[in-house]
Scaffold this motif. Structure first.
Motif, PDB file in Angstrom:
ATOM      1  N   LEU A 207      -2.879 -30.625 -49.231  1.00 47.70           N
ATOM      2  CA  LEU A 207      -2.115 -31.531 -50.083  1.00 47.70           C
ATOM      3  C   LEU A 207      -2.325 -32.988 -49.688  1.00 47.70           C
ATOM      4  CD1 LEU A 207      -0.220 -31.687 -52.482  1.00 47.70           C
ATOM      5  CD2 LEU A 207       1.718 -31.418 -50.903  1.00 47.70           C
ATOM      6  N   THR A 208      -2.447 -33.259 -48.396  1.00 49.24           N
ATOM      7  CA  THR A 208      -2.687 -34.633 -47.950  1.00 49.24           C
ATOM      8  C   THR A 208      -3.986 -35.177 -48.521  1.00 49.24           C
ATOM      9  OG1 THR A 208      -1.483 -34.277 -45.879  1.00 49.24           O
ATOM     10  CG2 THR A 208      -3.050 -36.108 -45.929  1.00 49.24           C
ATOM     11  N   ASN A 210      -5.736 -33.972 -51.057  1.00 45.30           N
ATOM     12  CA  ASN A 210      -5.657 -34.006 -52.519  1.00 45.30           C
ATOM     13  C   ASN A 210      -4.933 -35.262 -53.000  1.00 45.30           C
ATOM     14  OD1 ASN A 210      -5.176 -30.402 -52.994  1.00 45.30           O
ATOM     15  ND2 ASN A 210      -7.043 -31.597 -52.779  1.00 45.30           N
ATOM     16  N   THR A 211      -3.838 -35.607 -52.339  1.00 47.40           N
ATOM     17  CA  THR A 211      -3.067 -36.783 -52.741  1.00 47.40           C
ATOM     18  C   THR A 211      -3.891 -38.052 -52.578  1.00 47.40           C
ATOM     19  OG1 THR A 211      -1.010 -35.689 -52.072  1.00 47.40           O
ATOM     20  CG2 THR A 211      -0.931 -38.072 -52.369  1.00 47.40           C
ATOM     21  N   ILE A 214      -6.428 -38.349 -55.420  1.00 47.37           N
ATOM     22  CA  ILE A 214      -5.832 -38.823 -56.674  1.00 47.37           C
ATOM     23  C   ILE A 214      -5.680 -40.337 -56.642  1.00 47.37           C
ATOM     24  CG2 ILE A 214      -3.771 -38.769 -58.117  1.00 47.37           C
ATOM     25  CD1 ILE A 214      -3.324 -35.863 -57.131  1.00 47.37           C
ATOM     26  N   LEU A 215      -5.198 -40.870 -55.542  1.00 47.99           N
ATOM     27  CA  LEU A 215      -4.926 -42.302 -55.443  1.00 47.99           C
ATOM     28  C   LEU A 215      -6.200 -43.143 -55.363  1.00 47.99           C
ATOM     29  CD1 LEU A 215      -1.970 -42.167 -52.901  1.00 47.99           C
ATOM     30  CD2 LEU A 215      -1.811 -42.814 -55.316  1.00 47.99           C
ATOM     31  N   ARG A 245       0.964 -27.889 -59.319  1.00 46.22           N
ATOM     32  CA  ARG A 245       1.491 -28.924 -58.424  1.00 46.22           C
ATOM     33  C   ARG A 245       0.656 -30.206 -58.504  1.00 46.22           C
ATOM     34  NH1 ARG A 245       2.455 -27.571 -52.150  1.00 46.22           N
ATOM     35  NH2 ARG A 245       0.198 -27.244 -52.189  1.00 46.22           N
ATOM     36  N   ILE A 246      -0.664 -30.062 -58.581  1.00 42.09           N
ATOM     37  CA  ILE A 246      -1.519 -31.244 -58.670  1.00 42.09           C
ATOM     38  C   ILE A 246      -1.298 -31.969 -59.990  1.00 42.09           C
ATOM     39  CG2 ILE A 246      -3.914 -32.039 -58.830  1.00 42.09           C
ATOM     40  CD1 ILE A 246      -2.983 -31.417 -55.987  1.00 42.09           C
ATOM     41  N   LEU A 249       1.878 -33.868 -59.592  1.00 40.05           N
ATOM     42  CA  LEU A 249       1.685 -34.983 -58.676  1.00 40.05           C
ATOM     43  C   LEU A 249       0.883 -36.098 -59.339  1.00 40.05           C
ATOM     44  CD1 LEU A 249       1.992 -36.199 -55.852  1.00 40.05           C
ATOM     45  CD2 LEU A 249      -0.042 -34.898 -55.154  1.00 40.05           C
ATOM     46  N   ALA A 250      -0.152 -35.735 -60.071  1.00 33.67           N
ATOM     47  CA  ALA A 250      -0.959 -36.730 -60.766  1.00 33.67           C
ATOM     48  C   ALA A 250      -0.112 -37.505 -61.772  1.00 33.67           C
ATOM     49  CB  ALA A 250      -2.140 -36.065 -61.464  1.00 33.67           C
ATOM     50  N   LEU A 253       1.915 -40.038 -59.970  1.00 39.26           N
ATOM     51  CA  LEU A 253       1.083 -41.125 -59.457  1.00 39.26           C
ATOM     52  C   LEU A 253       0.334 -41.875 -60.561  1.00 39.26           C
ATOM     53  CD1 LEU A 253      -0.359 -39.310 -56.305  1.00 39.26           C
ATOM     54  CD2 LEU A 253       1.526 -40.957 -56.398  1.00 39.26           C
TER      55      LEU A 253
END
Length: 276
Positions: A207-208, A210-211, A214-215, A245-246, A249-250, A253
Motif C-alpha cells: 500500500l505504501t 501504491n500510494t 498514485i501521487l 481499495r486503490i 484511494l485514487a 487523491l
C-alpha cells in the motif's frame, strides 16, 4: 496526470494455498478473479498459471483456457508472464509469445530470488525482445534492481526494444531492491524520458508503494501475487478487494482511473490478444 492504470496480479508464482486459501489457482478461479477485479476497476491482468497440482506451468493450453474464459466476460488487457515460476526453460518461456498477448513480461536481468536464482541471460533477453517486437507485443520491463534498467536500455540501443518503454518496478523481493520510498524515487529518476511506469511493494509495503505511485504519476499493481493481507493480520478474500481499495484511494487523491481502452492508449498498445 494521466489516468491511473491498475494491474491485478491474482496468482503469481510463489503464493500457495498454505499462504492463503483464497488465492486462485485453477483456470476458472483465475479467470473469475480477473473478471471480478475488472468490475472494480482493473485495466490489466498479469497472468501466471498453475497445473492440476498447483505447480507453476507455462503450458499454452492452460493459458488459452484462462484467456478464453476472461475474454468471454470482459475487455481487460492480458499481460502474460514469460517467467512462470522462475522456469529455466528458455524455449517454453519464448513460446508464451505464440499466444500473441497485448503485453508480456520482460524480466530484465538475472538475480537471486529468495532461495532460487532467476535466470535471464543477455542472449535470452535479446531473443525475447526480438520475438515481442516481431509480434507487436508490448514488453512490460520488470525491474527488481537498478542495473536492470541499464540492461534493458542496452538491448534497446540494438533496436530490439522500442520506445516509449513501460517499466514495472517490483520492490521488496529478497534478492532485489527493498520497497522503500527512497528506492522508488531513485528508480523513477533513472528512467528515460516519456517512459511509463508502475510499481509494487511486496508484502507489507504494497500500500505504501501504491500510494506513492498514485501521487507521483505512475501506475499500480496489486493482488495476491504480491501480498495476501488486506491489512495487518487480515487476509484478503479476493483480489478485487485490493483493486477496490486503490480506486477509492485514487479518488481521495484526485486521480482518475483508466479503463482498459484508455490504458491501451496510454501504453500505446498496437493490437488485441488473438484467441488461440
Amino acid at each position: 496526470m494521466e489516468k491511473l492504470i491498475i494491474t491485478v496480479a491474482p496468482t503469481g508464482s510463489q503464493t500457495t494455498k498454505e499462504h492463503t486459501p483464497y488465492v486462485p489457482l485453477s483456470p476458472k478461479e483465475i479467470a473469475d478473479s480477473v473478471y471480478e477485479s475488472w468490475k472494480e476497476g482493473a485495466a490489466i491482468a498479469h497472468i501466471h498459471v498453475r497445473d492440476h497440482n498447483g505447480d507453476n506451468t507455462l503450458d499454452l493450453d492452460t493459458y488459452r483456457e484462462v484467456i478464453d474464459r476472461v475474454q468471454d466476460k470482459c475487455d481487460i488487457i492480458l499481460n502474460l508472464t514469460t517467467a512462470g515460476g522462475l522456469v529455466n526453460n528458455e524455449e517454453a518461456r519464448l513460446r508464451v509469445c505464440e499466444l500473441n498477448p497485448e503485453m508480456a513480461t520482460f524480466d530484465a536481468g538475472t538475480m537471486n530470488f529468495g532461495q532460487e536464482v532467476f535466470h535471464n541471460t543477455p542472449s535470452f533477453l535479446e531473443e525475447l525482445a526480438t520475438v515481442t517486437k516481431e509480434r507487436q507485443i508490448k514488453p512490460e520491463i520488470e525491474i527488481f534492481d537498478i542495473g536492470m534498467i541499464d540492461n534493458a536500455l542496452r538491448i534497446a540501443k540494438k533496436g530490439l526494444l522500442e520506445e516509449p518503454f513501460h517499466f514495472q518496478f517490483v520492490l521488496g523481493v529478497h534478492g532485489g531492491m527493498s520497497a522503500t520510498p527512497k528506492n522508488l524515487m531513485f528508480l523513477i529518476d533513472s528512467l528515460p524520458k516519456d517512459s511509463t511506469w508502475s510499481a509494487i511493494g511486496a508484502s507489507k509495503e504494497q500500500l505504501t508503494i501504491n500510494t506513492m505511485s498514485i501521487l507521483l504519476g505512475g501506475h499500480v499493481r496489486v493482488g495476491m501475487e504480491d501480498s495476501v493481507y488486506y491489512r495487518k493480520g487480515e487476509l484478503a478474500t479476493t483480489n478485487a478487494q485490493f483493486v477496490k481499495r486503490i480506486v477509492e484511494l485514487a479518488g481521495i487523491l484526485g486521480r482518475e482511473v483508466a479503463t482498459p481502452d484508455e490504458a491501451r492508449k496510454i501504453l500505446r498498445l498496437s493490437k488485441n490478444l488473438i484467441k488461440g
